[in-house]
Design an enzyme around this catalytic site. Structure first.
Site, mmCIF file in Angstrom:
data_model
loop_
_atom_site.group_PDB
_atom_site.id
_atom_site.type_symbol
_atom_site.label_atom_id
_atom_site.label_comp_id
_atom_site.label_asym_id
_atom_site.label_seq_id
_atom_site.Cartn_x
_atom_site.Cartn_y
_atom_site.Cartn_z
ATOM 1 C CD1 TRP A 186 0.615 -1.043 3.309
ATOM 2 C CD2 TRP A 186 -0.172 1.413 3.269
ATOM 3 N NE1 TRP A 186 0.816 -0.841 4.618
ATOM 4 C CE2 TRP A 186 0.645 1.065 4.449
ATOM 5 C CE3 TRP A 186 -0.878 2.561 3.014
ATOM 6 C CZ2 TRP A 186 0.378 1.694 5.997
ATOM 7 C CZ3 TRP A 186 -1.137 3.417 4.179
ATOM 8 C CH2 TRP A 186 -0.475 3.344 5.511
ATOM 9 C CG ASP A 187 4.558 0.866 1.742
ATOM 10 O OD1 ASP A 187 3.917 -0.076 2.000
ATOM 11 O OD2 ASP A 187 5.531 0.604 1.513
ATOM 12 C CD GLU B 15 2.771 -3.741 9.446
ATOM 13 O OE1 GLU B 15 3.009 -3.811 8.719
ATOM 14 O OE2 GLU B 15 4.654 -3.960 9.525
ATOM 15 C CE LYS C 224 7.284 -1.624 11.585
ATOM 16 N NZ LYS C 224 7.053 -2.754 10.380
ATOM 17 C CD GLN C 225 3.835 1.962 9.461
ATOM 18 O OE1 GLN C 225 4.054 0.777 8.821
ATOM 19 N NE2 GLN C 225 3.247 2.342 8.370
#
Length: 767
Positions: free
Chosen positions: A358-359, A489, A601-602
């Site tokens: 999906w990046d 994640e 994580k992000q």
């Protein structure tokens, strides 16, 4: 920062001094590519030290059987791997009877690597003393042609320094390669044919299972003091998967002996007869010659930089970082072929299978829309449209019906091929990014035609998935989405992830609106699509019922949306209070401990605030940023860019600059201690966004560009160009003013800090 050996330079990546500990990292950082193929910066000559060999061909993959401890219904049968392709760069070199090997030389001096990003070539030079006492000087230049994109060129020069030398060049092509990340130690290539004639050699191999055919080729010329000796090989060695030539020349002290090696791949994706194609490509390269091919390369890269360059005045490391990111993005994908996409590692390594995530939709499309023709971005959207039937099959495997589509987390051909259940089954937010990219494409380009032609079918499949994935909670009297993994994640199998729920709500509402719009403005397309997908007003009403009543976890105490149900039950220790010896936690902690922690994580909630910035006030953004960023470890390459953009919005410029440096130099300075596995290509588009959307403050509102320029105190100025609806706008920002200039045929209106500005073609406007 975990490494600091790359020399600051505006246009080049430079390493000085030979260090065996940095070889694998440098193989990643100095990688080269041309959109059709790419390779790590492996040494051409033999090297017995630690190395990670890697050459890759775009679109060629192998379905490596999934390796799991137990099987679940719906589990993908394979993990798609971009294959390590046959090696064409190899040149063994014998000097006075001894093989050149930097790992065994008595001394290596003046070792220097340079990746010249302005001109698109890689150079290596050194002086070495062999164990037999011979001292040599070596210079190598290598590049992969942008124009003749099946061809690469090596010019390898050896000069004996202290005595005459018998030099034997032994160029080869070798299909006996393997992937470092193979699940079952399988071989992926079977040899179809090997042959050679004069100075040319060809190895044709076919992938097992997928049956892609690739002919790896080479052609060699030997030059003494730059004069072609017109030599034929003195010896040819051939095995089941390798052909090697030998050229032996006696060279006087101080004379330069060179081999110019043409190599590359022709593949069945593009040719019926790959060997005939290889011979034709070699002839095309020979007709031009090394000098013209190099000049063509410099010209082609100059054209790319003319549009995509970002300049930064006063901060060399920041300048080097953004150009490295832009360079790698263009090496990986140039938009010529809608069958291709952008893998997270590009051509720099094997991790992630090199497939599509999906990046692309979330991070890469904005870069390609603004720096190239809009057709390039449209090709990336078309890639997903071409996989729609597979996405429907993926959803059916999980029990969904009626044309619901779940696009894969990882894919090569539309099939799901990720081998971790918490990602495959649960990280369903990827569907939302694909829908958002369609919206974002129309918002930026003004090209609505894609939606009635192709995009609406994709949106309907995604909306049907979200409608079926939502569950009505009698307890809450609202719809919930259970058992998911969000962008963070470090949380698995959670309920009501804010970002997932929000983008599901938006997708349902947006698709509903587009169906109504197409019905009014494109009635023939509406009739074709509705008959094909069999959609009814009753179904649309049920979508609206869900989208209007989705639940979002919220803390009244903190006045923020919660990342998911139960987030506040965690032990909320901030990252600043973690012992540095525990970082990165994904390398130091068990997965159980990570899942129980509050660490992010992000960007997760903040990813939603980034996509849907105009849905929230600046005060809401600030509350959520201040709450979640202290728990964010930024151990995803996709994390710093979003935080940099939002910090700039919130006037936290020191923080925005720190995040910018982290995203732009993530690989150069190896922040995540993993660069030897390859570079983080897709996140590099986020670096571009950090400047253009972050510091430049660029947004598109009601078909008009808006800017709110800011500048880090470390910079004197910066500039970038935007291709907005076929008008090229240059934006230059310094500490006192912002300037706009326009390449186009008509004036363009922009807003700067909400002030309307008219920019005329070929004029300069200062604000």
């Amino acid at each position: 920062m975990n490494q600091d050996y790359i020399k600051p330079d505006n246009w080049s990546i430079i390493e000085e001094g030979f260090d065996t500990d940095s070889v694998k990292s440098s193989e990643s950082l100095f990688s080269i590519g041309n959109g059709a193929m790419g390779q790590r910066a492996n040494f051409e000559e033999q090297y017995t030290g630690e190395t990670f060999q890697g050459s890759y061909i775009a679109g060629i993959y192998y379905p490596d059987k999934t390796k799991v401890g137990w099987w679940k219904n719906g589990y993908p049968e394979y993990f798609a791997k971009v294959l390590n392709a046959p090696n064409w760069i190899g040149i063994d070199i014998e000097i006075n009877g001894e093989n050149l090997d930097l790992n065994t030389c008595v001394d290596v001096k003046n070792f220097r690597l340079e990746l010249n990003m302005k001109e698109g070539w890689y150079h290596r030079s050194f002086e070495a003393i062999l164990q037999n006492g011979t001292e040599i000087s070596v210079n190598i230049r290598r590049f992969l042609c942008l124009d003749l994109d099946e061809v690469g060129i090596i010019n390898y020069e050896v000069t004996p320094i202290n005595k005459a030398a018998k030099i034997v060049f032994k160029p080869y092509i070798d299909a006996g390669v393997h992937n470092e990340d193979a699940n079952w130690e399988e071989k992926f290539w079977e040899i179809q044919d090997l042959n050679y004639s004069q100075n040319e050699a060809f190895v044709t191999a076919r992938t097992f299972k997928t049956h892609f055919i690739a002919t790896t080729f080479m052609q060699n010329s030997i030059l003494l003091q730059d004069k072609n000796l017109s030599l034929q090989p003195s010896k040819v060695s051939s095995s089941s998967d390798k052909i090697q030539f030998e050229y032996e020349v006696n060279v006087a002290q101080g004379e330069k002996l060179s081999i110019q090696k043409i190599g590359g791949y022709t593949v069945s994706l593009n040719h019926e007869n790959t060997e005939v194609a290889a011979k034709n490509v070699i002839q095309s390269a020979l007709n031009k010659g090394y000098g013209i091919l190099l000049n063509d390369q410099i010209t082609a890269w100059a054209k790319i930089w003319e549009m995509s360059d970002i300049t930064i005045d006063g901060d060399v490391k920041a300048q080097q970082g953004i150009r490295f990111n832009i360079f790698q993005l263009n090496q990986t994908y140039l938009g010529k072929d809608s069958r291709l996409n952008i893998g997270p590692k590009g051509f720099t390594g094997e991790k992630y299978g090199g497939s599509t995530y999906w990046d692309t939709e979330a991070y890469c499309i904005p870069f390609y829309m603004a720096t190239k023709d809009q057709q390039v971005a449209r090709n990336l959207l078309t890639y997903r449209y071409n996989h729609l039937e597979k996405a429907i099959e993926n959803a059916e495997k999980l029990g969904f019906k009626n044309g619901a589509a779940l696009f894969p987390m990882v894919t090569m051909n539309g099939e799901e091929c990720h081998n971790e259940w918490e990602i495959t089954f649960e990280e369903i937010h990827r569907n939302g990014a694909i829908a958002f990219a369609i919206y974002n494409y129309h918002r930026f380009t003004g090209d609505y035609s894609y939606i009635p032609e192709k995009g609406l079918e994709v949106l309907i499949g995604i909306a049907r998935f979200w409608h079926q994935r939502a569950t009505y909670s009698t307890k809450r009297n609202q719809y919930v989405i259970l058992g998911v993994t969000g962008p963070n994640e470090y949380e698995n199998n959670v309920n009501n992830n804010f970002y997932t729920n929000y983008i599901a709500k938006w997708c349902l509402s947006y698709t509903y609106d587009q169906i109504k719009k197409v019905a009014l403005e494109y009635p023939s397309d509406h009739k074709r699509i509705t008959e094909k997908v069999k959609i009814s007003d009753t179904e649309l009403h049920s979508w609206k019922k869900v989208s209007d009543n989705i639940y979002f976890p919220y803390s009244r105490e903190h006045n923020v949306y919660l990342q998911q149900d139960g987030f506040l039950d965690k032990e909320l220790v901030k990252v600043a209070d973690l012992d540095k010896s525990q970082r990165p936690i994904n390398q130091k902690w068990s997965w159980d401990r990570i899942l129980r922690s509050p660490y992010i994580k992000q960007a997760d909630v903040l990813q939603g605030f980034y996509f849907f910035e105009d849905h929230f006030s600046k005060e809401e953004l600030e509350r959520h940023f201040d709450f979640y960023e202290p728990f964010t470890v930024h151990e995803s390459s996709l994390s710093p860019c979003v935080h940099s953009i939002q910090a700039a919005v919130l006037d936290k410029m020191d923080m925005a600059y720190t995040f910018y440096l982290r995203t732009s130099r993530l690989d150069l300075d190896d922040y995540n201690k993993e660069v030897e596995e390859g570079c983080h290509i897709t996140s590099m588009a986020g670096t571009w966004m950090s400047i253009v959307e972050g510091f430049g403050g660029m947004r598109v509102k009601n078909d008009v560009l808006h800017f709110s320029p800011k500048i880090p105190k470390e910079w004197n100025g910066y500039s970038f160009k935007i291709n907005f609806r076929n008008q090229i706008l240059k934006v230059s920002v310094n500490k006192n003013e912002t300037q706009f200039s326009l390449e186009g045929n008509a004036e363009i209106i922009v807003f700067v800090n909400d002030r309307k500005i008219v920019v005329e073609p070929n004029s300069l406007v200062t604000v």
